[in-house]
Design an enzyme around this catalytic site. Structure first.
Site, PDB file in Angstrom:
ATOM      1  N   GLU A   1      -5.532   2.485  -6.930  1.00 37.02           N
ATOM      2  CA  GLU A   1      -5.774   3.561  -5.963  1.00 37.02           C
ATOM      3  C   GLU A   1      -7.224   4.048  -5.921  1.00 37.02           C
ATOM      4  O   GLU A   1      -7.715   4.445  -4.870  1.00 37.02           O
ATOM      5  CB  GLU A   1      -4.909   4.803  -6.280  1.00 37.02           C
TER       6      GLU A   1
ATOM      7  N   GLN B   1      -9.626  -5.072  -6.448  1.00 32.73           N
ATOM      8  CA  GLN B   1      -8.829  -3.901  -6.079  1.00 32.73           C
ATOM      9  C   GLN B   1      -9.719  -2.736  -5.644  1.00 32.73           C
ATOM     10  O   GLN B   1      -9.447  -2.076  -4.646  1.00 32.73           O
ATOM     11  CB  GLN B   1      -7.975  -3.440  -7.273  1.00 32.73           C
TER      12      GLN B   1
ATOM     13  N   ASN C   1      -8.349  -7.962 -16.283  1.00 33.71           N
ATOM     14  CA  ASN C   1      -8.993  -9.063 -15.568  1.00 33.71           C
ATOM     15  C   ASN C   1     -10.026  -8.455 -14.620  1.00 33.71           C
ATOM     16  O   ASN C   1      -9.696  -8.002 -13.535  1.00 33.71           O
ATOM     17  CB  ASN C   1      -7.951  -9.870 -14.792  1.00 33.71           C
ATOM     18  N   PRO C   2     -11.277  -8.392 -15.057  1.00 33.23           N
ATOM     19  CA  PRO C   2     -12.292  -7.718 -14.239  1.00 33.23           C
ATOM     20  C   PRO C   2     -12.410  -8.285 -12.823  1.00 33.23           C
ATOM     21  O   PRO C   2     -12.767  -7.562 -11.899  1.00 33.23           O
ATOM     22  CB  PRO C   2     -13.588  -7.952 -15.030  1.00 33.23           C
TER      23      PRO C   2
ATOM     24  N   PHE D   1       0.823  -1.218   0.000  1.00 34.98           N
ATOM     25  CA  PHE D   1       0.000   0.000   0.000  1.00 34.98           C
ATOM     26  C   PHE D   1       0.852   1.260   0.000  1.00 34.98           C
ATOM     27  O   PHE D   1       0.440   2.292   0.523  1.00 34.98           O
ATOM     28  CB  PHE D   1      -0.972  -0.013   1.185  1.00 34.98           C
TER      29      PHE D   1
ATOM     30  N   ARG E   1     -10.004  -0.153 -19.787  1.00 31.73           N
ATOM     31  CA  ARG E   1     -10.342  -1.575 -19.853  1.00 31.73           C
ATOM     32  C   ARG E   1      -9.679  -2.332 -18.712  1.00 31.73           C
ATOM     33  O   ARG E   1      -8.490  -2.162 -18.448  1.00 31.73           O
ATOM     34  CB  ARG E   1      -9.887  -2.160 -21.187  1.00 31.73           C
TER      35      ARG E   1
ATOM     36  N   GLY F   1      -0.047  -8.340  -5.014  1.00 33.27           N
ATOM     37  CA  GLY F   1      -1.380  -8.836  -4.695  1.00 33.27           C
ATOM     38  C   GLY F   1      -2.438  -8.287  -5.632  1.00 33.27           C
ATOM     39  O   GLY F   1      -3.601  -8.650  -5.558  1.00 33.27           O
ATOM     40  N   THR F   2      -1.984  -7.427  -6.541  1.00 34.05           N
ATOM     41  CA  THR F   2      -2.930  -6.825  -7.475  1.00 34.05           C
ATOM     42  C   THR F   2      -3.260  -7.769  -8.628  1.00 34.05           C
ATOM     43  O   THR F   2      -4.261  -7.568  -9.303  1.00 34.05           O
ATOM     44  CB  THR F   2      -2.332  -5.540  -8.066  1.00 34.05           C
TER      45      THR F   2
END
Lengths: 332, 738, 221
Positions: B702, B636, B629-630, B242, B626, B469-470
């Site tokens: 963010e 996130q 990966n939705p 973070f 876009r 981790g995103t």
């Protein structure tokens, strides 16, 4: 954490025999291991109570409930007799800590739980409870989480337990065993006010071990509630909590037990409020009125003044919620 | 676009993380490893006159203790340049001098054979201090006798002012002028910071929990005066950061020095208390917002003055005003920021730095203006929608903020709102609705990557970025699979290693937009290398124009002719074909303004009888271009909203008058737990932003954390009539407010 | 010196059973997802490195006791000092690093393991007192090379981001789902899982995964 010797006695007698000025009993470890890691407690010997039995819950003939010292908070909370006769205790237990910690924490350990004052928990800071005579860092420091009732000029640390608040309301006896035999200590006398000696937290001699806590027989027809107020919704100590037990005749209060957590230096019976409530109509207005009495002698500091009002709210709402159960026929 | 991109893909590292097999830094154990345990200062300001070491040195397993008197004097400061990728968090070297600037500042590192021995000995190391009488602990008490009425020293050049905000404010039909503040916050990533250093000759390998392996390598190369090639920083899995793990902290230097001196690997896992005191925070900020408007809601003046605390050991400008010039169409805008020094540990960026605190102030002020104007707050914002970026006067690359407002309002049921304060009730509870706009700048940086066609059919993709981790591992695999036709399970992604081609920090929401174009460039280069081989004399496509050959479905194709890559490699008798390439932003950066936008709506429940406030539900519609990966992108945004809930209601790193960090632990520093979480509805709009890159992706880390605190405070006002302008909105603030 | 994350030098022996297990996973509901080969090797190491079994010939070092711990169904011999907590012993002595340290103070839940089926915070539990208990860590959940339904559901619902609190979340979830006393409502699950902090904030997906796993566990036993 400093090294220590672990003693694993098989009997209460041996456990008492192993105890000394430089030793500590361990139950679930949730307080002791934590404080040893911080360097706040540094016993030379740790006496393990996990082979002593003391894990039964037993209904006594006189209507009381005898709880073994090692019964876990989780097990006590879901015991059928506790749920039926002392729901306020079950609610208090389940509002404390987390599932994992409740699975570890024991009944005696919870009674012996130590304050969460961050200054107490840091050996680098002055603290009269940890090192008598060094001063109180919280008095002039951050004291949001600290007590407004039962404080002294030497210590304002709260007692953190939820379970003990419920027990204070229910009424109980702490059974201890020492080299000189068994003693029974009324629950309200077990925890000490800080006064001039905040390092003395309870009426337990150095050779004594808690073996049981015996709950008073439940009040006939009583209704009750445990209400805990805090910042987040779970896994946090109380800013203010209230265990309320009342009996009613029609709309009149015939008996009242009110105990407070998060606002006092020990599990706190609001006796003035209780006395004022008995014989009165069970109305919201009356609850608010008696709630004021509970904080008449409050000594708020820079950051915890809000606890006076929050504590009063806890009392008024807990009483209301308890009484609502009665009107809905949920006698508990 | 395709099957693989913009598709919900379970993470390729999922099984590893879910079965305990992912190696985070502290999980890695090296032969002969020793354990470091730091000792922090008990005071916040003064001089360290000496250390009591004797007892600790005599304790079992203790190998050595590092401190000022015996520390390595050959160390140098890193130049601390973002452009040169050598930024460190705290410029001061560990143990550099004996001045104490903050509580918890490292005064020693105990090294022992086991963790338990190191910790036991560290507790016996005591500092002897000469404490300063004056501790500057409270940012609010710094001198604020200036135009803005805020503490700190004015920072030049970080404002994008335009027009005549002062005059316009004075002439405005409706004005407001309020102060807002947020408490110091701590990142509190679940993974403790950790560093393991090992030397082999003159080569240093560091396993570090970091959001920037390349940055740490370069910083170490300056500190140790070594060529970067002799240093490798590895971070395969990071227990998130973070922002707290963007730039190197002193524990890593202490650990590397100890390892060099003792000629053994040394592992230091920073204890939780030290993570709070000595590994970063979002600084406390105080802001003043002045808005001027016409009676119809048209903004005529925005003045936003910010100020944030920093440490005596280093400068951190949190730029809380950064989003303001771009948010609304207004001809007169003035922004400034100030920074003032206090005896606290070093602050650093924390998720959505600038925007999270800045939009709390601006979007709360907008709500207040709406009440003054008796306008719907959504309508007020729409009235001032900026058709192009008013700060740069460039067109937006892509902006669907209006759709965000409309969709989120509809999903939320905003039309059911009774505007009157406290009018919506249920049982003991009063219901409040609030909303705010969300925004984060979309950035893209230079990046390199390497792609290798392997003879077994797999495709290896390497980049010196990392996955905190995103979901970077997964979207890189998706992208490579999409472009090459190699199934995702045969894509071998390697990140988190500074010896790989230079990749970006994992921060600022720019990793996706930065890394994927480099992956494409490297794949194109590797494909070209294959084509060059296949078009040589005697090879399958020697008769073909190389420009007409394409890679598809793991084969090179020309018309109806096709040769699988594996066949080609086998025929050529080579094990692999590899290529490295870079990609960087171009002219589009001066032609468009790139921002992501969103709208967040919140319902709160207020029980005045017990002063209990809870967030009942959250709806957010986000325009991030876009989503590759939705599933991971939505995660996130949801995570940002949760952290914003904490920012709004709970989080405050508390320093007492002596500068002591009072709540340096996860019981007293309150973050949201599961029971606090309401139903969350996140909608991702899908408008690819092809101006930023060929994938249309703008990044997503963010934005979820922006605006949410304002939406909550606005909902609180709607429920209670209490306008809380200071975060967190604690029980006592609610009780004491009128 | 390792320069790259190479399974040959970092990972140790690769396990056939683990590969099968991963293939099984890949072939099920999340068909397209897979774990890179390098990762499989790393994963295999955690469960199979025979660390922590001291040579039986030499006596324990002074101050240490040689004890047996039943971890994931295997009796392990390990030398411990009294102050060593279960968390550090499984991680440092037994090589089971899936259990994480997030606070070391009972304040985050990352270290959650099962002891006799109950979730506990292993950071506050003395290892030496656990000799007669059955301990289950995240590495012990798979059965016959397949992920536990809770692990599977966490994957399908993306119930994690950084993955650091995840082992603890999963262990708590398994305990919650095996405890009939805990209600099945979303609110009950949220409360029961509140001792496991996820700073990434993946709570929504964690809840969905737990409720989904409930169905799978009922269906499949």
């Amino acid at each position: 954490m400093q090294s220590f010797e672990l003693i694993r006695p098989e009997s209460v007698k041996d456990a008492i025999g192993a105890q000394s000025e430089r030793s500590a009993f361990i139950g679930g470890g949730t307080t002791l291991v934590d404080l040893m890691k911080l360097g706040v407690m540094q016993p030379d010997h740790v006496v393990d109570t996990n082979r002593l039995g003391l894990d039964e819950i037993e209904a006594l003939d006189d209507g009381r409930l005898k709880i073994g010292a090692r019964v876990s908070n989780s097990r006590l909370a879901i015991d059928a007799r506790v749920e039926r006769d002392y729901p306020v205790l079950s609610q208090a237990l389940l509002s404390g800590a987390s599932t994992g910690l409740r699975n570890m924490a024991t009944t005696a350990g919870n009674v012996m739980q130590r304050t969460r004052c961050p200054y107490f928990r840091d050996p680098a800071k002055p603290c009269n409870k940890r090192e008598p005579g060094t001063g109180c860092s919280a008095m002039d420091g951050i004291n949001r989480n600290h007590a407004v009732l039962g404080t002294s000029e030497h210590c304002i640390a709260t007692h953190p337990s939820d379970m003990c608040v419920a027990m204070a309301a229910i009424g109980a006896t702490v059974v201890v065993e020492g080299r000189k035999g068994t003693r029974e200590i009324p629950f309200e006398d077990f925890h000490l006010l800080p006064g001039d000696h905040p390092e003395r937290e309870h009426d337990l001699r150095s050779d004594e071990l808690i073996t049981h806590v015996v709950l008073d027989a439940p009040l006939e027809g009583a209704v009750s509630t445990y209400l805990k107020l805090r910042d987040r919704a779970s896994y946090e100590f109380a800013l203010a909590s209230c265990a309320a037990i009342v009996t009613l005749e029609g709309t009149k209060v015939t008996a009242a037990r009110i105990a407070l957590g998060g606002v006092a230096t020990k599990p706190w019976r609001a006796v003035d409020a209780e006395a004022a409530l008995v014989g009165e109509e069970a109305t919201a207005k009356m609850f608010e009125q008696v709630a004021l009495l509970a904080f008449q002698r409050a000594m708020p500091l820079e950051h915890n003044a809000f606890k006076v009002e929050l504590g009063q709210q806890a009392i008024a709402r807990a009483l209301r919620d308890a009484v609502q159960q009665a009107s809905q026929g949920e006698h508990q | 676009m395709s099957e693989t991109l913009n598709t919900q893909k379970p993470r390729i590292d999922g099984a590893l993380k879910l079965s305990g097999g992912a190696d985070y830094t502290a999980d890695i154990n090296l032969d002969g490893q020793l354990y470091g345990y730091p000792v922090g200062s008990a005071i916040a300001s003064g001089e360290l006159e000496g250390l009591e070491l004797e007892e600790a040195l005599g304790m079992p397993g203790v190998v050595d203790i590092f401190h000022h008197d015996n520390f390595d004097r050959t160390l140098k400061h890193s130049p601390n340049s973002f452009a040169e990728k050598n930024t460190v968090s705290e410029p001061r070297l560990p143990f550099e001098d004996t001045t104490i600037h903050y509580h918890g500042q490292y005064i020693a590192l105990v090294v022992a054979d086991t963790f338990e021995h190191a910790r036991a000995a560290a507790q016996k190391v005591k500092g002897k201090y000469r404490a300063n009488d004056q501790v500057i602990s409270q940012f609010d008490e710094l001198d604020a006798d200036n135009v803005a009425g805020l503490p700190g020293v004015l920072q030049e050049g970080d404002g994008q002012s335009r027009g005549e905000a002062d005059t316009a404010f004075d002439a405005a039909e409706v004005t407001l002028d309020h102060h807002y503040s947020i408490a110091t916050e701590t990142h509190a990533a679940m993974e403790l910071h950790a560093s393991t250093a090992t030397w082999s000759g003159d080569h240093l390998t560091v396993y570090e929990s970091t959001q920037g392996v390349v940055f740490q390598r370069h910083a170490l190369s300056h500190v140790f005066s070594m060529p970067p090639e002799q240093i490798n920083v590895i971070s395969h899995f990071i227990g998130s950061g973070f922002g707290g793990k963007l730039f190197m902290w002193p524990h890593a230097i202490m650990t590397a020095v100890a390892s060099r001196r003792l000629k053994r690997p040394v592992k230091t896992v920073v204890p939780r208390q030290s993570v709070f005191t000595s590994a970063g925070s979002r600084p406390r900020s105080i802001q003043r917002v002045r808005l001027g408007a016409r009676a119809d809601g048209t903004l005529t003046s925005i003045r936003h003055d910010g100020s944030n605390e920093t440490a005596f050991v280093g400068m951190h400008n949190d730029t809380v005003i950064s989003a303001t010039p771009s948010m609304y169409a207004c001809e007169n805008v003035s922004v400034t920021n100030r920074v003032g020094e206090v005896n606290h540990g070093m602050p650093c960026p924390m998720r959505a730095p600038g925007e999270a605190p800045g939009l709390f102030a601006l979007e709360t002020a907008m709500d207040e203006l709406a009440w003054q104007l008796e306008m719907d707050p959504v309508e007020l914002r729409k009235k001032n929608f900026a058709e192009r970026d008013p700060a740069s006067d460039l067109p937006w690359s892509s902006n669907h903020l209006i759709e965000c407002w409309d969709n989120a309002a509809k999903r939320f049921g905003w039309e059911n709102r009774t505007a009157e304060i406290g009018a919506m009730r249920e049982g003991d509870e009063i219901i409040g609705y609030g909303m705010a706009s969300q925004s984060w700048e979309a950035m893209r940086l230079q990046c390199s990557a390497r792609v290798t066609f392997l003879s077994d059919g797999r495709l290896q993709v390497s980049c010196g970025t990392q996955d905190i981790g995103t979901g970077t591992y997964t979207i890189v695999a998706q992208t490579a699979s999409e472009l090459s036709g190699v199934p995702i399970e045969d894509i071998d992604v390697r990140l988190g290693d500074s010896s790989l081609p230079s990749g970006p920090l994992s921060g600022g929401s720019f990793a996706t937009a930065t890394v994927l174009p480099a992956v494409k460039a490297a794949l194109d280069a590797a494909t070209q290398a294959l084509i060059d081989k296949v078009t040589q004399d005697g090879q399958a496509f020697s008769d073909v124009d190389s420009g007409s050959i394409e890679l598809s479905d793991r084969a090179l194709t020309y018309g109806d002719r096709s040769i699988p890559v594996t066949t080609l490699l086998e025929e050529l008798g080579i094990g692999q074909v590899t290529a490295e390439a870079s990609a960087e932003p171009g002219d589009e950066q001066s032609e468009y303004s790139f921002r992501s936008f969103g709208a967040v709506f919140v319902e709160v429940r207020w029980d005045p009888g017990i002063s209990r406030l809870k967030v009942e539900r959250i709806v957010s519609t986000i325009d991030i271009g876009r989503a590759i990966n939705p599933m991971t992108a939505r995660n996130q945004v949801e995570g940002g909203l949760v952290m914003g809930l904490g920012m709004a209601l709970f989080e405050q790193t508390e320093y007492d008058k002596s500068g002591y960090l009072y709540n340096a632990n996860l019981a007293d520093y309150i973050v949201p737990v599961h029971a606090d979480i309401p139903p969350i509805d996140v909608e991702l709009l899908d408008y690819p932003d092809y101006h930023l890159n060929a994938f249309g992706a703008r990044g997503v880390g963010e934005i979820g954390l922006t605006g949410i605190a304002a939406a909550i405070s606005n909902a609180v006002y709607h429920a209670t009539g209490k306008r809380i302008r200071d975060l967190p909105i604690s029980i006592e603030r609610l009780l004491m407010a009128n | 010196m390792t320069e790259y994350f190479d399974p040959k030098t970092q990972g140790g022996a690769t396990s056939k059973s683990r590969r099968n297990f991963l293939k099984t996973v890949g072939a099920s509901g999340v068909a397209a997802a897979s774990t890179p080969l390098w990762a499989q090797a790393t994963q295999a190491r955690a469960a199979e490195t025979p660390e922590g079994d001291p040579a039986k010939a030499s006596a324990p070092a002074p101050g240490m006791s040689r004890i047996q711990l039943n971890v994931n169904g295997v009796e392990r011999t390990v030398d411990v000092a009294p102050q060593m907590v279960l968390l550090d012993v499984v991680r440092n002595e037994l090589g089971l690093t899936g259990t994480k340290k997030g606070c070391d103070q009972g304040q985050c839940g990352a270290c959650t393991v099962l002891v006799n089926g109950q979730a506990i915070n292993s950071c506050l539990s003395l290892a030496i007192s656990r000799q007669t208990d059955e301990i289950t860590t995240i590495e012990g959940l798979e059965r016959g090379g397949e992920l536990h339904p809770v692990q599977q559901a966490f994957w399908e619902h993306d119930a994690f981001q950084c993955g650091y609190c995840t082992s603890g979340q999963i262990m708590s979830a398994v305990a919650v789902l095996n405890d009939d006393r805990i209600g099945q409502s979303d609110a009950a699950v949220r409360e029961a899982m509140s001792g496991n902090i996820c700073r990434c904030g993946a709570y929504k997906n964690i809840l969905a995964a737990v409720q989904d796993a409930r169905k799978a566990m009922k269906g499949g036993g």
